[in-house]
Design a protein around this motif. Structure first.
Motif, short mmCIF file in Angstrom:
data_model
loop_
_atom_site.label_atom_id
_atom_site.label_comp_id
_atom_site.label_asym_id
_atom_site.label_seq_id
_atom_site.Cartn_x
_atom_site.Cartn_y
_atom_site.Cartn_z
N SER A 227 0.82 -1.21 0.00
CA SER A 227 0.00 0.00 0.00
C SER A 227 0.85 1.26 0.00
O SER A 227 0.57 2.22 -0.70
N ARG A 228 1.91 1.25 0.80
CA ARG A 228 2.80 2.42 0.82
C ARG A 228 3.52 2.58 -0.50
O ARG A 228 3.70 3.70 -1.01
N MET B 229 -4.42 -0.77 2.68
CA MET B 229 -5.60 -0.10 2.14
C MET B 229 -5.84 -0.47 0.68
O MET B 229 -6.97 -0.33 0.19
N HIS B 230 -4.83 -0.98 -0.02
CA HIS B 230 -5.03 -1.34 -1.43
C HIS B 230 -6.08 -2.44 -1.59
O HIS B 230 -6.66 -2.57 -2.67
N ASP C 221 -1.92 0.91 6.09
CA ASP C 221 -1.31 -0.29 5.54
C ASP C 221 -2.41 -1.28 5.12
O ASP C 221 -3.40 -1.45 5.84
N TYR D 252 -5.14 6.94 4.03
CA TYR D 252 -4.07 5.95 3.85
C TYR D 252 -3.88 5.11 5.11
O TYR D 252 -3.89 5.63 6.23
N PHE E 239 -7.88 8.91 -5.78
CA PHE E 239 -7.08 8.04 -4.92
C PHE E 239 -6.43 8.83 -3.78
O PHE E 239 -6.42 8.38 -2.62
N LEU E 240 -5.91 10.00 -4.08
CA LEU E 240 -5.19 10.77 -3.07
C LEU E 240 -6.13 11.40 -2.04
O LEU E 240 -5.66 11.91 -1.02
N ARG F 181 1.12 4.06 -2.96
CA ARG F 181 0.93 5.49 -2.72
C ARG F 181 2.13 6.29 -3.20
O ARG F 181 1.98 7.36 -3.79
N SER F 182 3.34 5.79 -2.96
CA SER F 182 4.54 6.49 -3.44
C SER F 182 4.51 6.62 -4.96
O SER F 182 4.87 7.66 -5.51
N LEU G 243 -9.92 -0.64 -1.79
CA LEU G 243 -10.10 0.55 -2.62
C LEU G 243 -11.54 0.75 -3.10
O LEU G 243 -12.03 1.89 -3.09
#
Length: 234
Positions: free
Chosen positions: A67-68, A167-168, A165, A163, A158-159, A71-72, A171
């Motif tokens: 997930s992180r 979270m993907h 860990d 957020y 998405f943003l 996001r990155s 969605l």
């Protein structure tokens, strides 16, 4: 295009090539987020930049999870529409046009793939079916397979999501919490050819129950303002 990777040596460059082939008739960038791999993943990706100038590599200093990494990648993306897929090669990049076709038809904020004919072990499919059934009953997100990593979405939508860990995996529910439309499209699935799974069945289930409680709390605490508009100046 965003794909998180962790220790995917042997398949990293091949996946980039497949993504490039699937998107060859579009203006695109390929963002691979190397989540602190300890094998040759980064070297393979670096070598691939000579052949694929659209490839960008984002590197995590420490392993932070899928997930992180996602996001990155989304934060680094320059486009308004992002396609994500798993970096293990089990999502087929050739299915990406299916998501764009569905998006062109619906203009939904998210188009989520749902795997058909999964190429996983019987134990993994059983655990996934159970977890998906519990999640769908509790969250009412309309999804039969949130574990599918192949999705298309608006970057700004998405943003706006909270957020956390893992979270993907939630969605669709999180998108609908913000009032966005989510639609689904069937996609294929491939057996893993390189690397190892980052999750065990037991570990995945234990985390899933905890995460579902958190998402239920988020859904319960959401309040919709209806249509939001800016008043014109007098």
């Amino acid at each position: 295009m965003v794909a998180p990777m962790h220790n995917e040596a042997g398949g990293a460059a091949q996946l980039v090539a497949e993504i490039a082939a699937a998107l060859e008739n579009t203006d695109h960038e390929i963002i691979i987020v190397d989540d602190a791999s300890s094998d040759e993943t980064l070297r393979e990706l670096s070598e691939a930049t000579d052949k694929f100038p659209q490839l960008r590599i984002i590197r995590h200093e420490r392993n932070a999870g899928q997930s992180r990494a996602l996001r990155s990648g989304v934060l680094a993306a320059r486009g308004s529409v992002v396609v994500m897929l798993d970096g293990d090669g089990q999502n087929d990049p050739a299915d990406i046009p299916l998501l764009f076709d569905k998006y062109d038809q619906t203009h939904a904020a998210m188009v989520a793939g749902e795997r058909r004919a999964r190429q996983d072990s019987s134990a993994k499919k059983l655990a996934s079916r159970f977890a998906n059934g519990v999640r769908r009953r509790l969250l009412r997100d309309g999804a039969t397979d949130t574990g599918c990593g192949l999705k298309l979405f608006h970057r700004d939508a998405f943003l706006r999501l909270p957020y956390f860990d893992h979270m993907h995996r939630y969605l669709p529910a999180l998108m609908r919490r913000e009032g966005f439309e989510v639609v689904f499209v069937p996609v294929s699935h491939r057996a893993r050819a390189h690397g190892k799974s980052k999750y065990s069945n037991l570990g995945r289930l234990m985390v899933a129950f905890r995460d579902i409680l958190g998402v239920l709390w988020l859904l319960a605490r959401a309040k919709s303002p209806g249509n939001v508009s800016e008043e014109p100046r007098k």
